[in-house]
Design a protein around this motif. Structure first.
Motif, PDB file in Angstrom:
ATOM      1  N   UNK A  78      22.410   5.420  72.395  1.00  0.00           N
ATOM      2  CA  UNK A  78      23.792   5.253  71.941  1.00  0.00           C
ATOM      3  C   UNK A  78      23.894   4.809  70.484  1.00  0.00           C
ATOM      4  N   UNK A  79      22.750   4.600  69.824  1.00  0.00           N
ATOM      5  CA  UNK A  79      22.780   4.346  68.384  1.00  0.00           C
ATOM      6  C   UNK A  79      23.128   5.612  67.601  1.00  0.00           C
ATOM      7  N   UNK A  80      22.894   6.763  68.209  1.00  0.00           N
ATOM      8  CA  UNK A  80      23.076   8.038  67.503  1.00  0.00           C
ATOM      9  C   UNK A  80      24.557   8.312  67.284  1.00  0.00           C
ATOM     10  N   UNK A  81      24.929   8.543  66.037  1.00  0.00           N
ATOM     11  CA  UNK A  81      26.303   8.864  65.642  1.00  0.00           C
ATOM     12  C   UNK A  81      26.306  10.271  65.043  1.00  0.00           C
ATOM     13  N   UNK A  82      27.227  11.101  65.504  1.00  0.00           N
ATOM     14  CA  UNK A  82      27.178  12.519  65.150  1.00  0.00           C
ATOM     15  C   UNK A  82      28.522  13.033  64.644  1.00  0.00           C
ATOM     16  N   UNK A  83      28.501  13.625  63.465  1.00  0.00           N
ATOM     17  CA  UNK A  83      29.636  14.388  62.962  1.00  0.00           C
ATOM     18  C   UNK A  83      29.314  15.870  63.038  1.00  0.00           C
ATOM     19  N   UNK A  84      30.272  16.700  62.672  1.00  0.00           N
ATOM     20  CA  UNK A  84      30.065  18.149  62.718  1.00  0.00           C
ATOM     21  C   UNK A  84      29.882  18.685  61.301  1.00  0.00           C
ATOM     22  N   UNK A  85      28.757  19.344  61.093  1.00  0.00           N
ATOM     23  CA  UNK A  85      28.413  19.987  59.820  1.00  0.00           C
ATOM     24  C   UNK A  85      29.044  21.388  59.863  1.00  0.00           C
ATOM     25  N   UNK A  86      30.336  21.453  59.565  1.00  0.00           N
ATOM     26  CA  UNK A  86      31.096  22.700  59.713  1.00  0.00           C
ATOM     27  C   UNK A  86      30.378  23.844  58.995  1.00  0.00           C
ATOM     28  N   UNK A  87      30.056  24.893  59.752  1.00  0.00           N
ATOM     29  CA  UNK A  87      29.127  25.914  59.257  1.00  0.00           C
ATOM     30  C   UNK A  87      29.765  27.295  59.219  1.00  0.00           C
ATOM     31  N   UNK A 295      20.206  -6.205  48.059  1.00  0.00           N
ATOM     32  CA  UNK A 295      21.370  -5.896  47.242  1.00  0.00           C
ATOM     33  C   UNK A 295      22.675  -6.065  48.012  1.00  0.00           C
ATOM     34  N   UNK A 296      22.571  -6.711  49.184  1.00  0.00           N
ATOM     35  CA  UNK A 296      23.752  -7.067  49.989  1.00  0.00           C
ATOM     36  C   UNK A 296      24.603  -5.846  50.332  1.00  0.00           C
ATOM     37  N   UNK A 297      23.917  -4.746  50.648  1.00  0.00           N
ATOM     38  CA  UNK A 297      24.610  -3.533  51.055  1.00  0.00           C
ATOM     39  C   UNK A 297      25.023  -3.648  52.519  1.00  0.00           C
ATOM     40  N   UNK A 298      26.258  -3.315  52.806  1.00  0.00           N
ATOM     41  CA  UNK A 298      26.723  -3.289  54.193  1.00  0.00           C
ATOM     42  C   UNK A 298      26.503  -1.874  54.740  1.00  0.00           C
ATOM     43  N   UNK A 299      25.668  -1.751  55.749  1.00  0.00           N
ATOM     44  CA  UNK A 299      25.423  -0.444  56.363  1.00  0.00           C
ATOM     45  C   UNK A 299      26.484  -0.171  57.422  1.00  0.00           C
ATOM     46  N   UNK A 300      27.154   0.964  57.292  1.00  0.00           N
ATOM     47  CA  UNK A 300      28.190   1.347  58.244  1.00  0.00           C
ATOM     48  C   UNK A 300      27.970   2.809  58.638  1.00  0.00           C
ATOM     49  N   UNK A 301      28.742   3.270  59.589  1.00  0.00           N
ATOM     50  CA  UNK A 301      28.714   4.695  59.956  1.00  0.00           C
ATOM     51  C   UNK A 301      30.111   5.281  59.770  1.00  0.00           C
ATOM     52  N   UNK A 302      30.213   6.574  59.971  1.00  0.00           N
ATOM     53  CA  UNK A 302      31.523   7.226  59.903  1.00  0.00           C
ATOM     54  C   UNK A 302      32.453   6.743  61.018  1.00  0.00           C
ATOM     55  N   UNK A 303      31.881   6.119  62.018  1.00  0.00           N
ATOM     56  CA  UNK A 303      32.689   5.568  63.102  1.00  0.00           C
ATOM     57  C   UNK A 303      33.693   4.549  62.565  1.00  0.00           C
ATOM     58  N   UNK A 304      33.294   3.796  61.531  1.00  0.00           N
ATOM     59  CA  UNK A 304      34.199   2.824  60.906  1.00  0.00           C
ATOM     60  C   UNK A 304      35.430   3.539  60.344  1.00  0.00           C
ATOM     61  N   UNK A 305      35.216   4.639  59.610  1.00  0.00           N
ATOM     62  CA  UNK A 305      36.343   5.358  59.009  1.00  0.00           C
ATOM     63  C   UNK A 305      37.177   6.085  60.062  1.00  0.00           C
ATOM     64  N   UNK A 306      36.520   6.565  61.114  1.00  0.00           N
ATOM     65  CA  UNK A 306      37.281   7.192  62.205  1.00  0.00           C
ATOM     66  C   UNK A 306      38.203   6.174  62.863  1.00  0.00           C
ATOM     67  N   UNK A 307      37.685   4.980  63.125  1.00  0.00           N
ATOM     68  CA  UNK A 307      38.508   3.932  63.736  1.00  0.00           C
ATOM     69  C   UNK A 307      39.649   3.534  62.818  1.00  0.00           C
ATOM     70  N   UNK A 308      39.359   3.453  61.522  1.00  0.00           N
ATOM     71  CA  UNK A 308      40.392   3.101  60.553  1.00  0.00           C
ATOM     72  C   UNK A 308      41.490   4.153  60.530  1.00  0.00           C
ATOM     73  N   UNK A 309      41.098   5.407  60.506  1.00  0.00           N
ATOM     74  CA  UNK A 309      42.083   6.498  60.486  1.00  0.00           C
ATOM     75  C   UNK A 309      42.950   6.482  61.745  1.00  0.00           C
ATOM     76  N   UNK A 310      42.331   6.262  62.869  1.00  0.00           N
ATOM     77  CA  UNK A 310      43.088   6.273  64.132  1.00  0.00           C
ATOM     78  C   UNK A 310      43.988   5.055  64.266  1.00  0.00           C
ATOM     79  N   UNK A 311      43.597   3.954  63.653  1.00  0.00           N
ATOM     80  CA  UNK A 311      44.414   2.740  63.724  1.00  0.00           C
ATOM     81  C   UNK A 311      45.705   2.868  62.933  1.00  0.00           C
ATOM     82  N   UNK A 312      45.703   3.770  61.948  1.00  0.00           N
ATOM     83  CA  UNK A 312      46.882   3.945  61.096  1.00  0.00           C
ATOM     84  C   UNK A 312      47.860   4.983  61.637  1.00  0.00           C
ATOM     85  N   UNK A 313      47.463   5.672  62.715  1.00  0.00           N
ATOM     86  CA  UNK A 313      48.326   6.728  63.236  1.00  0.00           C
ATOM     87  C   UNK A 313      49.600   6.108  63.833  1.00  0.00           C
TER      88      UNK A 313
END
Length: 316
Positions: A78-87, A295-313
């Protein structure tokens, strides 16, 4: 001499202020493995990188035969996060066919029924209705196989209008809205020196259109060169990536890579197999992980942006 802070546009500031958990000076990175599904060895490499917490995201090429392995890999880890590489294009030595089968997509394929290998053919010939049918079929394939799609992006930039200026981004934005998914179009694309003034204006217009639709974007992109440069070796690759990480700007940046385990199958499909093998080693390298942490980089996935987008709907 005091080092100047990197310039951040008003659009970027507004975008950053709307992101919970991130401040204006935070630097977040998505490490994305492209071409999930291209070969069995690529799938194994990407799954291992997820297991080792070495990457945070991936992009699946649904028309590839080995894409059939990915739903099971996701179910096992369940660590695997997958988007679609539109082809819409084939790969160097690997001819791909459309996923959509309800009727013939004549504007998208060659006489032999395969996607063309060049962007010019796609941009000149593709019917937008057929483009939408095929891209949506790729999304639906993933969803119907139990993959929780995190985002959309574009294989070889085939929807971006990079060759002739004829793009299909509004078609993609329709799908982003319908499935509530962010799209990989970095806001700082308009700052890139290799684009003409008219191209920058065009991307600016498309970004504003997407923003009106509520579609989330990243800010910047770090893309490892696709092919092995003359006399390039592993240490040079690693040093280059370390510099990119150290000096990335505030906001959300995606690192794009094509990691794989080198096999005869991979060698038969792409002349860039050696680079892909080195990239697999690169993201498992303790020095890369150390650089991200120091370098204090915060590692995130696209799941963060998906949740953000859906929260604004709007709730209707």
């Amino acid at each position: 001499m005091r080092k100047q802070r990197p310039f951040i546009s008003c659009m970027e500031v507004k975008t950053m202020l709307e992101r919970p958990g991130l401040t204006l000076i935070d630097r977040a990175i998505i490490i994305n493995a492209d071409d999930f599904g291209i070969t069995h060895s690529t799938n194994q490499a990407i799954a291992e990188l997820f297991e080792n917490d070495s990457i945070t995201s991936s992009s699946l090429i649904v028309p590839c035969a080995a894409a059939n392995e990915v739903p099971e890999l996701c179910a096992m880890n369940h660590k695997i996060k997958v988007g679609i590489h539109l082809t819409l294009t084939s790969i160097e030595n690997y001819s791909l066919k459309p996923v959509f089968q309800e009727y013939n997509l004549g504007s998208l394929v060659t006489n032999e029924g395969f996607f063309p290998k060049d962007l010019v053919s796609v941009e000149k010939n593709a019917n937008p209705i057929q483009v939408k049918a095929e891209l949506e079929a790729q999304i639906l394939w993933a969803l119907s196989h139990g993959i929780e799609v995190t985002h959309l992006d574009s294989h070889a930039g085939s929807v971006m209008g990079l060759a002739t200026g004829r793009d299909f981004l509004e078609v993609v934005f329709d799908l982003c809205e319908k499935y509530e998914l962010p799209f990989n179009l970095p806001l700082r694309i308009i700052d890139q020196p290799f684009f003409s003034r008219s191209q920058k204006k065009f991307f600016e217009q498309r970004i504003l259109s997407a923003k009106r639709r509520g579609i989330e974007f990243i800010d910047d992109l770090i893309s490892l060169p696709y092919s092995l440069e003359p006399r390039e070796n592993y240490d040079q690759m690693r040093d280059w990536l370390i510099r990119q990480i150290k000096y990335c700007k505030p906001g959300i940046t995606q690192i794009v890579a094509h990691p794989a385990k080198v096999t005869k199958e991979l060698q038969s499909l792409t002349p860039h197999f050696e680079k892909r093998g080195l990239e697999f080693l690169l993201f498992n390298d303790p020095l890369i992980k150390h650089t991200l942490q120091n370098n204090h980089i915060k590692l995130i996935s696209w799941e963060y942006l998906r949740s953000l987008q859906r929260s604004k709907k709007p709730p209707y």
